[in-house]
Motif scaffolding. Structure first.
Motif, PDB file in Angstrom:
ATOM      1  N   UNK A  35      84.343-112.475  22.257  1.00  0.00           N
ATOM      2  CA  UNK A  35      83.825-112.359  20.889  1.00  0.00           C
ATOM      3  C   UNK A  35      84.560-111.218  20.183  1.00  0.00           C
ATOM      4  N   UNK A  36      84.989-111.491  18.981  1.00  0.00           N
ATOM      5  CA  UNK A  36      85.731-110.485  18.218  1.00  0.00           C
ATOM      6  C   UNK A  36      84.777-109.438  17.662  1.00  0.00           C
ATOM      7  N   UNK A  64      88.745-105.516  18.297  1.00  0.00           N
ATOM      8  CA  UNK A  64      88.998-105.895  19.683  1.00  0.00           C
ATOM      9  C   UNK A  64      88.073-107.049  20.076  1.00  0.00           C
ATOM     10  N   UNK A  65      88.377-107.614  21.218  1.00  0.00           N
ATOM     11  CA  UNK A  65      87.550-108.694  21.745  1.00  0.00           C
ATOM     12  C   UNK A  65      86.721-108.175  22.916  1.00  0.00           C
ATOM     13  N   UNK A  66      85.456-108.561  22.948  1.00  0.00           N
ATOM     14  CA  UNK A  66      84.583-108.212  24.069  1.00  0.00           C
ATOM     15  C   UNK A  66      84.114-109.511  24.730  1.00  0.00           C
ATOM     16  N   UNK A  67      83.893-109.430  26.025  1.00  0.00           N
ATOM     17  CA  UNK A  67      83.506-110.614  26.792  1.00  0.00           C
ATOM     18  C   UNK A  67      81.991-110.732  26.825  1.00  0.00           C
ATOM     19  N   UNK A  68      81.503-111.892  26.461  1.00  0.00           N
ATOM     20  CA  UNK A  68      80.091-112.209  26.612  1.00  0.00           C
ATOM     21  C   UNK A  68      79.958-113.214  27.746  1.00  0.00           C
ATOM     22  N   UNK A  69      79.354-112.767  28.843  1.00  0.00           N
ATOM     23  CA  UNK A  69      79.245-113.622  30.014  1.00  0.00           C
ATOM     24  C   UNK A  69      78.204-114.721  29.806  1.00  0.00           C
ATOM     25  N   UNK A  70      78.491-115.889  30.360  1.00  0.00           N
ATOM     26  CA  UNK A  70      77.599-117.025  30.232  1.00  0.00           C
ATOM     27  C   UNK A  70      76.563-117.079  31.347  1.00  0.00           C
ATOM     28  N   UNK A  71      75.742-118.122  31.383  1.00  0.00           N
ATOM     29  CA  UNK A  71      74.670-118.222  32.383  1.00  0.00           C
ATOM     30  C   UNK A  71      75.160-118.448  33.805  1.00  0.00           C
ATOM     31  N   UNK A  72      76.458-118.710  33.985  1.00  0.00           N
ATOM     32  CA  UNK A  72      76.979-118.913  35.335  1.00  0.00           C
ATOM     33  C   UNK A  72      76.899-117.638  36.170  1.00  0.00           C
ATOM     34  N   UNK A  73      76.735-116.489  35.510  1.00  0.00           N
ATOM     35  CA  UNK A  73      76.698-115.213  36.217  1.00  0.00           C
ATOM     36  C   UNK A  73      75.287-114.934  36.744  1.00  0.00           C
ATOM     37  N   UNK A  74      74.867-115.737  37.715  1.00  0.00           N
ATOM     38  CA  UNK A  74      73.574-115.582  38.381  1.00  0.00           C
ATOM     39  C   UNK A  74      73.748-116.019  39.825  1.00  0.00           C
TER      40      UNK A  74
END
Length: 341
Positions: free
Chosen positions: A106-107, A113-123
Motif C-alpha cells: 500500500x502506498x 513509500x510502500x508498506x506491506x499489509x499482510x493478508x489472512x494467510x498469515x495465521x
C-alpha cells in the motif's frame, strides 16, 4: 504432554520400539479428550476427524470434498477452537484477487513509500472454505505458502508460522460455479478426503442434538501450539520397517506401471502418483500409528490412508472415464494386487 523420544538421543543410540510406544502413549493422552469434545458438536464423521488430526500431527494440508451441509466447515472450526493459536477463515468467491489472500503493498503518501499489509494467510490454521469457487490465479496464490511456508509480496518474502496448516473444503466439481484446482496445487495437499452422508442412526442423533438454534457447544482449548509441535517430533520417531517402506514404494510405483502387476489397469491411468505420495504415505501412516497408541507402522496403516493420499494424484484416462472407472477403483485394485509384507 511435551514428551519426546530422546532417551537414547544423547548417546546416539536409537530408541527401541517399546520406548517409542511408551512415548507415543504418553504424548497422545490428549487424543481421547479431543475426540470426546469434538463429538459434542459433530455426530459421526469419525474418519473426517481422524484425517484432520493426521494433518495436525504431520503438518500436511488437507482437502475435504463433499456436498454442502456435511459438517466440513464445522469440523475444521471445531478443531481450530481446540488449539490455542490464531485461526483464519478465508471464504473463496469468484471475484477474489490474490491480494485478498496473501496481502499487498500500500502506498503511503506521507513518506512516498510502500508498506506491506499482510493478508489472512498469515495465521497458523487456515480454513480455505470452498476453495474451488475462486479462479485458478487466486487458488495458485496459495502454492508458495503451502510448499515453502513463506509468502512473497512485492520484493519482500515473509515466513509463515511454524504450525502453518491449510484445511481446505471444496464442493464437487460437477456443481455450478466451481473451478478445478490446478494439478500443481492439488498435489500439495497431503490428503484428499471424500466426506459422505451420515448414517440414518447418526442423522437421528443429529436431530436430537439440534434442539435449538444455538445448540453448538463451546469448544474449550485443549492443545497449545507447542504440544502439537512436540507431538510431531514423536510421530517422526515412530518406527517404519524396511519391508513397510518397500510396500509404500511398490504401491506408488504401481500407479505408474500397473501392467507389471497384471492388474489390468494400465490403459486406465494417464499419469501416476508423484514422489510426494511416497513421502505422504509414510507420514500419514505414522500419524495413524500415533493415534492408535503404537510406536510402529503396520500394513493396515498404509491401506487405511492409501485412498486419501493417492486419489488426487492419479490422472485417469479417457478409457477409464468412458467405462466409469475412478481413481479410487484403480487404487483398490492395486491394494488387492500389490503383495503385502
Amino acid at each position: 504432554m511435551n514428551q519426546t523420544v530422546d532417551s537414547g538421543a544423547a548417546s546416539g543410540i536409537k530408541p527401541s520400539v517399546a520406548e517409542i510406544s511408551r512415548a507415543v502413549q504418553e504424548s497422545s493422552a490428549w487424543v481421547g479428550l479431543l475426540k470426546h469434545e469434538i463429538g459434542k458438536n459433530i455426530i459421526g464423521q469419525e474418519k473426517l476427524i481422524e484425517r484432520l488430526l493426521i494433518g495436525l500431527l504431520t503438518g500436511g494440508h488437507i482437502l475435504l470434498e463433499g456436498l454442502p451441509g456435511l459438517a466440513k466447515t464445522l469440523a475444521v472450526k471445531t478443531l481450530a477452537a481446540a488449539v490455542s493459536t490464531d485461526f483464519r477463515r478465508i471464504q473463496f468467491t469468484p471475484d477474489m484477487l490474490p491480494a485478498d489472500i496473501i496481502g499487498t503493498e500500500i502506498y503511503n503518501p506521507r513518506d512516498s513509500s510502500f508498506v506491506v499489509k499482510q493478508g489472512p494467510i498469515f495465521a497458523s490454521l487456515i480454513l480455505a472454505d470452498e476453495i474451488n469457487r475462486a479462479p485458478s490465479k487466486v487458488q495458485s496464490a496459495l502454492l508458495e505458502a503451502m510448499q515453502e511456508k513463506q509468502v512473497t509480496i512485492g520484493e519482500s518474502t515473509f515466513p509463515l508460522p511454524e504450525l502453518f496448516l491449510v484445511l481446505a473444503t471444496q464442493n464437487p466439481i460437477e456443481q455450478e460455479g466451481t473451478y478445478p484446482l490446478p494439478e500443481a496445487q492439488v498435489d500439495r495437499f497431503m490428503l484428499k478426503v471424500q466426506v459422505g452422508y451420515p448414517t440414518r442412526e447418526q442423522e437421528r442423533r443429529i436431530l436430537d442434538l439440534i434442539e435449538h438454534t444455538d445448540a453448538q457447544a463451546a469448544m474449550p482449548p485443549i492443545l497449545a501450539p507447542e504440544d502439537i509441535l512436540a507431538a510431531r517430533k514423536v510421530v517422526d520417531s515412530i518406527y517404519v520397517d524396511d519391508r513397510i517402506k518397500d510396500y509404500i514404494v511398490d504401491l506408488v510405483c504401481a500407479t505408474r506401471e500397473p501392467s507389471g502387476l497384471n492388474a489390468g489397469m494400465r490403459e486406465y491411468i494417464e499419469t501416476g502418483a508423484s514422489p510426494r505420495a511416497t513421502i505422504n504415505l509414510k507420514a500419514a501412516a505414522r500419524a495413524l500409528a500415533y493415534l492408535s497408541g503404537r510406536g510402529y507402522v503396520i500394513p493396515d496403516d498404509i491401506k487405511s490412508c492409501a485412498l486419501d493420499v493417492l486419489r488426487h494424484r492419479i490422472r485417469i484416462s479417457y478409457e477409464a472415464e468412458a467405462e466409469g472407472i475412478s481413481s479410487e477403483d484403480i487404487i483398490r485394485r492395486l491394494l488387492e494386487t500389490v503383495p503385502v509384507p
